[in-house]
Design a protein around this motif. Structure first.
Motif, PDB file in Angstrom:
ATOM      1  N   ILE A   1       2.034  12.348  -4.294  1.00 44.81           N
ATOM      2  CA  ILE A   1       2.583  11.156  -4.935  1.00 44.81           C
ATOM      3  C   ILE A   1       4.055  11.355  -5.282  1.00 44.81           C
ATOM      4  CG2 ILE A   1       2.456   9.670  -6.983  1.00 44.81           C
ATOM      5  CD1 ILE A   1      -0.587  10.196  -7.003  1.00 44.81           C
ATOM      6  N   LEU A   2       4.403  12.523  -5.804  1.00 48.76           N
ATOM      7  CA  LEU A   2       5.801  12.804  -6.132  1.00 48.76           C
ATOM      8  C   LEU A   2       6.692  12.702  -4.894  1.00 48.76           C
ATOM      9  CD1 LEU A   2       5.671  15.843  -8.610  1.00 48.76           C
ATOM     10  CD2 LEU A   2       5.879  13.411  -9.145  1.00 48.76           C
TER      11      LEU A   2
ATOM     12  N   ALA B   1       6.102  10.982  -2.179  1.00 45.14           N
ATOM     13  CA  ALA B   1       6.162   9.585  -1.748  1.00 45.14           C
ATOM     14  C   ALA B   1       7.174   8.798  -2.575  1.00 45.14           C
ATOM     15  CB  ALA B   1       4.785   8.944  -1.851  1.00 45.14           C
ATOM     16  N   MET B   2       7.233   9.057  -3.867  1.00 45.89           N
ATOM     17  CA  MET B   2       8.181   8.353  -4.733  1.00 45.89           C
ATOM     18  C   MET B   2       9.618   8.733  -4.402  1.00 45.89           C
ATOM     19  SD  MET B   2       6.523   7.958  -8.553  1.00 45.89           S
ATOM     20  CE  MET B   2       6.067   9.665  -8.809  1.00 45.89           C
ATOM     21  N   MET B   3       9.832   9.995  -4.081  1.00 45.29           N
ATOM     22  CA  MET B   3      11.195  10.437  -3.773  1.00 45.29           C
ATOM     23  C   MET B   3      11.660   9.912  -2.421  1.00 45.29           C
ATOM     24  SD  MET B   3      11.126  14.341  -5.249  1.00 45.29           S
ATOM     25  CE  MET B   3      12.901  14.506  -5.236  1.00 45.29           C
ATOM     26  N   ARG B   4      10.739   9.786  -1.496  1.00 44.51           N
ATOM     27  CA  ARG B   4      11.112   9.320  -0.158  1.00 44.51           C
ATOM     28  C   ARG B   4      11.339   7.809  -0.109  1.00 44.51           C
ATOM     29  NH1 ARG B   4       7.075  12.825   3.850  1.00 44.51           N
ATOM     30  NH2 ARG B   4       8.327  14.738   3.838  1.00 44.51           N
ATOM     31  N   ASP B   5      10.601   7.084  -0.945  1.00 40.45           N
ATOM     32  CA  ASP B   5      10.692   5.623  -0.891  1.00 40.45           C
ATOM     33  C   ASP B   5      10.685   5.062  -2.307  1.00 40.45           C
ATOM     34  OD1 ASP B   5      10.621   2.951  -0.377  1.00 40.45           O
ATOM     35  OD2 ASP B   5       8.714   2.960   0.714  1.00 40.45           O
ATOM     36  N   PRO B   6      11.849   4.832  -2.890  1.00 41.78           N
ATOM     37  CA  PRO B   6      11.923   4.316  -4.256  1.00 41.78           C
ATOM     38  C   PRO B   6      11.170   2.996  -4.450  1.00 41.78           C
ATOM     39  CG  PRO B   6      14.066   5.098  -3.541  1.00 41.78           C
ATOM     40  CD  PRO B   6      13.189   5.119  -2.333  1.00 41.78           C
ATOM     41  N   ALA B   7      10.978   2.250  -3.368  1.00 47.77           N
ATOM     42  CA  ALA B   7      10.243   0.986  -3.485  1.00 47.77           C
ATOM     43  C   ALA B   7       8.790   1.216  -3.873  1.00 47.77           C
ATOM     44  CB  ALA B   7      10.318   0.213  -2.169  1.00 47.77           C
ATOM     45  N   GLN B   8       8.297   2.452  -3.703  1.00 51.55           N
ATOM     46  CA  GLN B   8       6.902   2.756  -4.026  1.00 51.55           C
ATOM     47  C   GLN B   8       6.730   3.335  -5.431  1.00 51.55           C
ATOM     48  OE1 GLN B   8       4.942   5.198  -1.109  1.00 51.55           O
ATOM     49  NE2 GLN B   8       4.856   3.558   0.397  1.00 51.55           N
ATOM     50  N   VAL B   9       7.801   3.436  -6.162  1.00 53.76           N
ATOM     51  CA  VAL B   9       7.725   4.092  -7.470  1.00 53.76           C
ATOM     52  C   VAL B   9       6.712   3.411  -8.388  1.00 53.76           C
ATOM     53  CG1 VAL B   9       8.986   4.512  -9.620  1.00 53.76           C
ATOM     54  CG2 VAL B   9      10.005   5.143  -7.425  1.00 53.76           C
ATOM     55  N   ASN B  10       6.727   2.090  -8.443  1.00 57.75           N
ATOM     56  CA  ASN B  10       5.814   1.387  -9.345  1.00 57.75           C
ATOM     57  C   ASN B  10       4.362   1.657  -8.969  1.00 57.75           C
ATOM     58  OD1 ASN B  10       5.358  -0.463 -11.558  1.00 57.75           O
ATOM     59  ND2 ASN B  10       4.639  -1.925 -10.032  1.00 57.75           N
ATOM     60  N   ALA B  11       4.033   1.466  -7.683  1.00 56.92           N
ATOM     61  CA  ALA B  11       2.658   1.699  -7.238  1.00 56.92           C
ATOM     62  C   ALA B  11       2.258   3.154  -7.436  1.00 56.92           C
ATOM     63  CB  ALA B  11       2.499   1.299  -5.774  1.00 56.92           C
TER      64      ALA B  11
ATOM     65  N   PRO C   1       0.834  -1.216   0.000  1.00 55.06           N
ATOM     66  CA  PRO C   1       0.000   0.000   0.000  1.00 55.06           C
ATOM     67  C   PRO C   1       0.863   1.257   0.000  1.00 55.06           C
ATOM     68  CG  PRO C   1      -0.850  -1.589   1.578  1.00 55.06           C
ATOM     69  CD  PRO C   1       0.483  -2.127   1.113  1.00 55.06           C
ATOM     70  N   ALA C   2       0.555   2.191  -0.880  1.00 51.18           N
ATOM     71  CA  ALA C   2       1.308   3.437  -0.975  1.00 51.18           C
ATOM     72  C   ALA C   2       0.585   4.535  -0.199  1.00 51.18           C
ATOM     73  CB  ALA C   2       1.469   3.852  -2.434  1.00 51.18           C
ATOM     74  N   ARG C   3       1.352   5.412   0.409  1.00 49.56           N
ATOM     75  CA  ARG C   3       0.795   6.452   1.274  1.00 49.56           C
ATOM     76  C   ARG C   3      -0.259   7.321   0.585  1.00 49.56           C
ATOM     77  NH1 ARG C   3       5.015  10.138   4.454  1.00 49.56           N
ATOM     78  NH2 ARG C   3       5.556   8.055   5.214  1.00 49.56           N
ATOM     79  N   PRO C   4      -0.091   7.715  -0.690  1.00 50.36           N
ATOM     80  CA  PRO C   4      -1.063   8.631  -1.300  1.00 50.36           C
ATOM     81  C   PRO C   4      -2.390   7.986  -1.709  1.00 50.36           C
ATOM     82  CG  PRO C   4       1.096   8.765  -2.365  1.00 50.36           C
ATOM     83  CD  PRO C   4       1.074   7.512  -1.555  1.00 50.36           C
ATOM     84  N   THR C   5      -2.578   6.699  -1.463  1.00 45.13           N
ATOM     85  CA  THR C   5      -3.775   6.010  -1.937  1.00 45.13           C
ATOM     86  C   THR C   5      -5.055   6.681  -1.447  1.00 45.13           C
ATOM     87  OG1 THR C   5      -2.606   3.898  -2.059  1.00 45.13           O
ATOM     88  CG2 THR C   5      -5.005   3.808  -1.958  1.00 45.13           C
ATOM     89  N   SER C   6      -5.079   7.111  -0.185  1.00 49.89           N
ATOM     90  CA  SER C   6      -6.302   7.704   0.360  1.00 49.89           C
ATOM     91  C   SER C   6      -6.658   9.004  -0.353  1.00 49.89           C
ATOM     92  CB  SER C   6      -6.151   7.949   1.864  1.00 49.89           C
ATOM     93  OG  SER C   6      -5.072   8.844   2.127  1.00 49.89           O
ATOM     94  N   GLY C   7      -5.654   9.781  -0.738  1.00 51.03           N
ATOM     95  CA  GLY C   7      -5.917  11.012  -1.471  1.00 51.03           C
ATOM     96  C   GLY C   7      -6.508  10.745  -2.842  1.00 51.03           C
TER      97      GLY C   7
END
Length: 240
Positions: A170-171, A173-183, A116-122
């Motif tokens: 989303i941007l 989140a991707m910069m903070r955690d590269p593992a979330q880039v795909n999601a 689950p990625a952090r921005p999902t709720s938004g």
């Protein structure tokens, strides 16, 4: 005594309105289902939404055929012609909303297999906001409510502002955690799909304005999408 063209066309025009009403209900259901599947990471429901898009395409094709029949069997008085062309326009917008719901469901299949990625709720909030816009404009159309149509038309920038906020989230989140880039990449496209739903609701509002007044909205369309200019700074070393 021969029957006038308007009287002859009335049953077909009524059938056209009925078909549009059924199509609208199907599209609204598809969009709501896609949003729910996205929020719950519900793969079976997402697959059902993808398969259900064919029904919307069938409605659209049937309406297009009815419109062609009416135009070929004319002439139609101006008011009836405006009505028929508005139905055709709205059906096209609804077909595209159906495609967007299908796209959201397709993204859900991928996102649901990722952490689950952090921005999902938004993004989900955007989905619910886009559904409200579609529901409001379809209600306005059924009631032939010009004020309600104008409210939807003027409220599109609110969804754009939410899109700006979610896009930036989303941007980050991707910069903070590269593992979330795909999601997060799929979340970007999902958010854009919801933003486009709002655009189609606005298009329907313009079509309803034309139906009820015989003129187009002359004001500049509200547009608050600023994602093309949004930039974020890389997080500092050691920051979370």
């Amino acid at each position: 005594m021969p029957i006038s063209a308007p009287s002859k066309s009335y049953p077909e025009r009524l059938e056209l309105e009925t078909s549009l009403s059924r199509m609208a209900a199907q599209v609204e259901s598809q969009l709501a289902g896609a949003i729910g599947a996205f929020e719950r990471r519900d793969i079976p429901t997402a697959e059902k939404i993808i398969a259900g898009d064919e029904r919307i395409d069938q409605f659209d094709q049937a309406i297009e055929n009815k419109v062609m029949d009416l135009l070929l069997n004319g002439p139609l008085p101006e008011e009836a012609l405006r009505e028929v062309m508005t139905v055709s326009k709205i059906a096209g917008e609804l077909e595209r909303v159906g495609d967007l719901a299908k796209n959201v469901a397709k993204r859900t299949l991928v996102v649901s297999m990722e952490a689950p990625a952090r921005p999902t709720s938004g993004v989900a909030r955007m989905g619910r906001a886009s559904l409200r816009q579609i529901s409001d404009i379809l209600t306005a159309y059924s009631a032939r409510n010009l004020d309600a149509a104008k409210a939807v038309w003027g409220g599109d920038d609110e969804l754009d502002e939410l899109y700006n906020s979610v896009f930036e989230e989303i941007l980050v989140a991707m910069m903070r955690d590269p593992a979330q880039v795909n999601a997060c990449t799929h979340l970007v496209f999902t958010a854009k799909n919801f933003e486009r739903v709002g655009d189609h609701a606005t298009n329907i509002a313009e079509a309803l304005h034309y139906l009820l007044t015989g003129s187009r909205i002359m004001d500049s369309r509200p547009k608050g999408d600023k994602t093309s200019t949004i930039t974020v700074s890389p997080p500092k070393a050691g920051s979370v």
